[in-house]
Each structure stands twice: as structure tokens, then as C-alpha cells.
Design a protein around this motif. Structure first.
Motif, PDB file in Angstrom:
ATOM      1  N   CYS A   2      -5.481   6.004  -8.299  1.00 38.67           N
ATOM      2  CA  CYS A   2      -4.350   5.151  -7.886  1.00 38.67           C
ATOM      3  C   CYS A   2      -4.250   3.983  -8.861  1.00 38.67           C
ATOM      4  CB  CYS A   2      -4.590   4.622  -6.474  1.00 38.67           C
ATOM      5  SG  CYS A   2      -4.887   5.905  -5.248  1.00 38.67           S
ATOM      6  N   LEU A   3      -4.835   4.135 -10.033  1.00 42.04           N
ATOM      7  CA  LEU A   3      -4.864   3.027 -11.000  1.00 42.04           C
ATOM      8  C   LEU A   3      -3.472   2.757 -11.560  1.00 42.04           C
ATOM      9  CD1 LEU A   3      -8.093   3.982 -12.984  1.00 42.04           C
ATOM     10  CD2 LEU A   3      -7.841   2.206 -11.234  1.00 42.04           C
ATOM     11  N   PRO A   4      -3.153   1.479 -11.732  1.00 35.56           N
ATOM     12  CA  PRO A   4      -1.809   1.114 -12.232  1.00 35.56           C
ATOM     13  C   PRO A   4      -1.730   1.220 -13.755  1.00 35.56           C
ATOM     14  CG  PRO A   4      -3.071  -0.860 -11.713  1.00 35.56           C
ATOM     15  CD  PRO A   4      -3.968   0.304 -11.394  1.00 35.56           C
ATOM     16  N   GLY A  36      -9.457   2.969  -7.679  1.00 32.31           N
ATOM     17  CA  GLY A  36      -8.438   1.997  -7.284  1.00 32.31           C
ATOM     18  C   GLY A  36      -7.982   2.199  -5.852  1.00 32.31           C
ATOM     19  N   ALA A  37      -8.878   1.944  -4.913  1.00 30.75           N
ATOM     20  CA  ALA A  37      -8.613   2.298  -3.504  1.00 30.75           C
ATOM     21  C   ALA A  37      -7.830   1.235  -2.741  1.00 30.75           C
ATOM     22  CB  ALA A  37      -9.930   2.584  -2.787  1.00 30.75           C
ATOM     23  N   GLY A  38      -7.864   0.001  -3.214  1.00 31.00           N
ATOM     24  CA  GLY A  38      -7.126  -1.060  -2.507  1.00 31.00           C
ATOM     25  C   GLY A  38      -7.583  -1.179  -1.062  1.00 31.00           C
ATOM     26  N   PHE A  75      -0.978   9.061  -9.176  1.00 26.83           N
ATOM     27  CA  PHE A  75       0.422   8.833  -8.819  1.00 26.83           C
ATOM     28  C   PHE A  75       1.018   7.756  -9.698  1.00 26.83           C
ATOM     29  CE2 PHE A  75      -1.078   5.454  -5.852  1.00 26.83           C
ATOM     30  CZ  PHE A  75      -0.136   4.472  -6.087  1.00 26.83           C
ATOM     31  N   GLY A 120     -16.516  -1.924  -9.061  1.00 26.37           N
ATOM     32  CA  GLY A 120     -16.662  -1.896 -10.508  1.00 26.37           C
ATOM     33  C   GLY A 120     -15.375  -1.427 -11.151  1.00 26.37           C
ATOM     34  N   ASP A 121     -15.461  -1.317 -12.474  1.00 28.80           N
ATOM     35  CA  ASP A 121     -14.272  -0.965 -13.257  1.00 28.80           C
ATOM     36  C   ASP A 121     -14.290   0.512 -13.614  1.00 28.80           C
ATOM     37  OD1 ASP A 121     -12.465  -0.750 -15.670  1.00 28.80           O
ATOM     38  OD2 ASP A 121     -12.271  -2.880 -15.212  1.00 28.80           O
ATOM     39  N   ALA A 122     -13.135   1.141 -13.494  1.00 26.79           N
ATOM     40  CA  ALA A 122     -13.036   2.581 -13.778  1.00 26.79           C
ATOM     41  C   ALA A 122     -13.428   2.908 -15.213  1.00 26.79           C
ATOM     42  CB  ALA A 122     -11.612   3.059 -13.502  1.00 26.79           C
ATOM     43  N   PRO A 148       0.831  -1.216   0.000  1.00 27.55           N
ATOM     44  CA  PRO A 148       0.000   0.000   0.000  1.00 27.55           C
ATOM     45  C   PRO A 148       0.859   1.258   0.000  1.00 27.55           C
ATOM     46  CG  PRO A 148      -0.637  -1.504   1.784  1.00 27.55           C
ATOM     47  CD  PRO A 148       0.628  -2.037   1.186  1.00 27.55           C
ATOM     48  N   SER A 149       0.291   2.357  -0.502  1.00 28.28           N
ATOM     49  CA  SER A 149       1.010   3.633  -0.507  1.00 28.28           C
ATOM     50  C   SER A 149       1.295   4.087   0.920  1.00 28.28           C
ATOM     51  CB  SER A 149       0.166   4.697  -1.195  1.00 28.28           C
ATOM     52  OG  SER A 149      -0.032   4.350  -2.528  1.00 28.28           O
ATOM     53  N   GLU A 182     -13.621   0.645  -6.885  1.00 25.91           N
ATOM     54  CA  GLU A 182     -12.582  -0.380  -6.723  1.00 25.91           C
ATOM     55  C   GLU A 182     -13.054  -1.647  -7.442  1.00 25.91           C
ATOM     56  OE1 GLU A 182      -9.362  -0.951  -5.482  1.00 25.91           O
ATOM     57  OE2 GLU A 182      -9.876  -2.913  -6.303  1.00 25.91           O
ATOM     58  N   ARG A 183     -12.197  -2.206  -8.275  1.00 23.00           N
ATOM     59  CA  ARG A 183     -12.576  -3.360  -9.097  1.00 23.00           C
ATOM     60  C   ARG A 183     -12.620  -4.676  -8.311  1.00 23.00           C
ATOM     61  NH1 ARG A 183      -9.201  -4.279 -14.528  1.00 23.00           N
ATOM     62  NH2 ARG A 183      -7.555  -4.795 -13.077  1.00 23.00           N
ATOM     63  N   PHE A 210      -1.713  -1.234 -17.830  1.00 25.74           N
ATOM     64  CA  PHE A 210      -2.916  -1.253 -18.664  1.00 25.74           C
ATOM     65  C   PHE A 210      -2.546  -1.244 -20.144  1.00 25.74           C
ATOM     66  CE2 PHE A 210      -5.754   1.109 -15.337  1.00 25.74           C
ATOM     67  CZ  PHE A 210      -5.848  -0.066 -14.611  1.00 25.74           C
ATOM     68  N   PHE A 250     -11.455  -6.120  -1.906  1.00 27.90           N
ATOM     69  CA  PHE A 250     -11.100  -4.780  -1.425  1.00 27.90           C
ATOM     70  C   PHE A 250     -12.365  -3.941  -1.222  1.00 27.90           C
ATOM     71  CE2 PHE A 250      -6.604  -5.012  -3.402  1.00 27.90           C
ATOM     72  CZ  PHE A 250      -6.040  -5.323  -2.178  1.00 27.90           C
TER      73      PHE A 250
END
Ligand SMILES: C[S@@+](CC[C@H](N)C(=O)[O-])C[C@H]1O[C@@H](n2cnc3c(N)ncnc32)[C@H](O)[C@@H]1O
Length: 162
Positions: free
Chosen positions: A91-93, A26-28, A122, A71-73, A2-3, A50-51, A97, A55
Motif C-alpha cells: 500500500c506504499l505511496p 504500509g499498513a496505516g 494499489f 521500519g522502512d520497506a 484509509p482504503s 509500517e514506517r 517516492f 501506526f
């Protein structure tokens, strides 16, 4: 991993003064959510997408007063009924992608953001300000957060005027 709280706080520092509609993507486990929650005057104006179902249920328990959506962004405009969004904290990676996913998500950003809205994203890539240019966003500001593992760069993006 986590951040770090420091990174979460630097992202939350971009929240609008007073009221405003805030979406986190993307909250994790909720490190950034916690920092946003602590700064919000009206926590009901915070929406979290958050997908992962695991989480999302964890976040629902941890933040019962926040709108948590599993759900998905790339379906953002359907998932979040409220408009317009003043700030998207992502916070999506993105580095993992595909082009297609990035295009789909950034299109959603354009569709929900207020004209003066911003995206705070970020990345662990410390260079490269132009990543989002081809998707219609330019880097308005950035900040390095060294006290994160790994060190991160917070990018503040605005929609390019066409
Ligand atoms: C790098 S983690 C960040 C977690 C946390 N915000 C932090 O900073 O520690 C990325 C999160 O985004 C979620 N995610 C990935 N792709 C997603 C998508 N397309 N839509 C919504 N959430 C997504 C993952 O499930 C994960 O929880």
C-alpha cells in the motif's frame, strides 16, 4: 483517507490458496491488514511493515497475533527474517517516492520474493501499466476498484525474467 473495505478485499483475494508467507507494506490503520488476517489460515505467516511508529503501535494492539514491524520497506530483507515471500501486498505511496526510494524498495522485493511470488500494489493512477518495468516487474493482471475514494487500480506484478 484509509482504503475502502472493497479495495482491501480485492487485494486480499490474491493471497495464495492454503499456506504461504505474506508481507504487507504500509499498513496505516490496518484496513488491508484486517482483510489479509481474515483470509489467512496461519496468521503467524503474515508480516506487516509500517514506517510510522504511531501506526505500528496501533497495529500491534489491534493485531496481537500478527508480526508487526516498525521500519522502512527499503530495509525489508533485514526486517523480515522469513523467506521466501509468496506475496507482497503493498500500500506504499509510490507516486510520492523518489526514483532512489523506488529502486531501493523494488530491489528488496526481488531479494525476498519466491520465484513464482507476486506483488499486489494499489494505485490511484488508473492508467500506465509499465511503471514498474524499469525496476524489473511487469503487470501480470490488474483490476479497477471503483468503490474507493478515489477509485483505485490493483496491480499484480511479477518479476521479469532476464
Ligand atoms: C496510503 S497509506 C495506506 C494505509 C492503508 N494500508 C490503507 O490502505 O488505508 C501508506 C502507508 O505507508 C506507510 N509508509 C510510507 N512509506 C513507507 C515506507 N517506506 N516503509 C514502510 N511504510 C511506509 C505510511 O506510513 C502509511 O501508513
Amino acid at each position: 483517507m484509509p482504503s475502502a473495505q472493497k479495495l482491501a478485499q480485492r487485494m486480499a483475494a490474491w493471497l495464495p490458496q492454503g499456506e504461504g508467507l505474506v508481507v504487507e507494506l504500509g499498513a496505516g490503520t490496518g484496513v488491508v491488514t484486517q482483510a489479509l488476517w481474515a483470509r489467512m489460515n496461519k496468521v503467524e505467516q503474515l508480516w506487516v511493515v509500517e514506517r510510522s511508529t504511531d501506526f505500528a503501535s496501533h497495529l500491534n494492539m489491534k493485531f496481537p497475533d500478527v508480526n508487526i514491524v516498525c521500519g522502512d520497506a527499503s530495509d525489508l530483507s533485514v526486517l523480515i527474517p522469513a523467506r521466501p515471500v509468496d506475496i507482497i501486498v503493498s500500500c506504499l505511496p509510490f507516486r510520492s517516492f523518489s526514483e532512489r526510494e523506488i529502486l531501493s524498495i523494488t530491489r528488496q522485493w526481488h531479494s525476498v520474493l519466491a520465484p513464482q511470488g507476486i506483488v499486489v500494489q494499489f494505485t490511484y493512477a488508473l492508467n500506465g501499466a509499465d511503471k514498474f518495468l524499469k525496476y524489473g516487474f511487469y503487470e501480470h493482471a490488474h483490476e479497477y476498484v471503483w468503490r474507493n475514494i478515489p477509485p483505485a487500480r490493483v496491480q499484480v506484478l511479477k518479476a521479469s525474467r532476464t
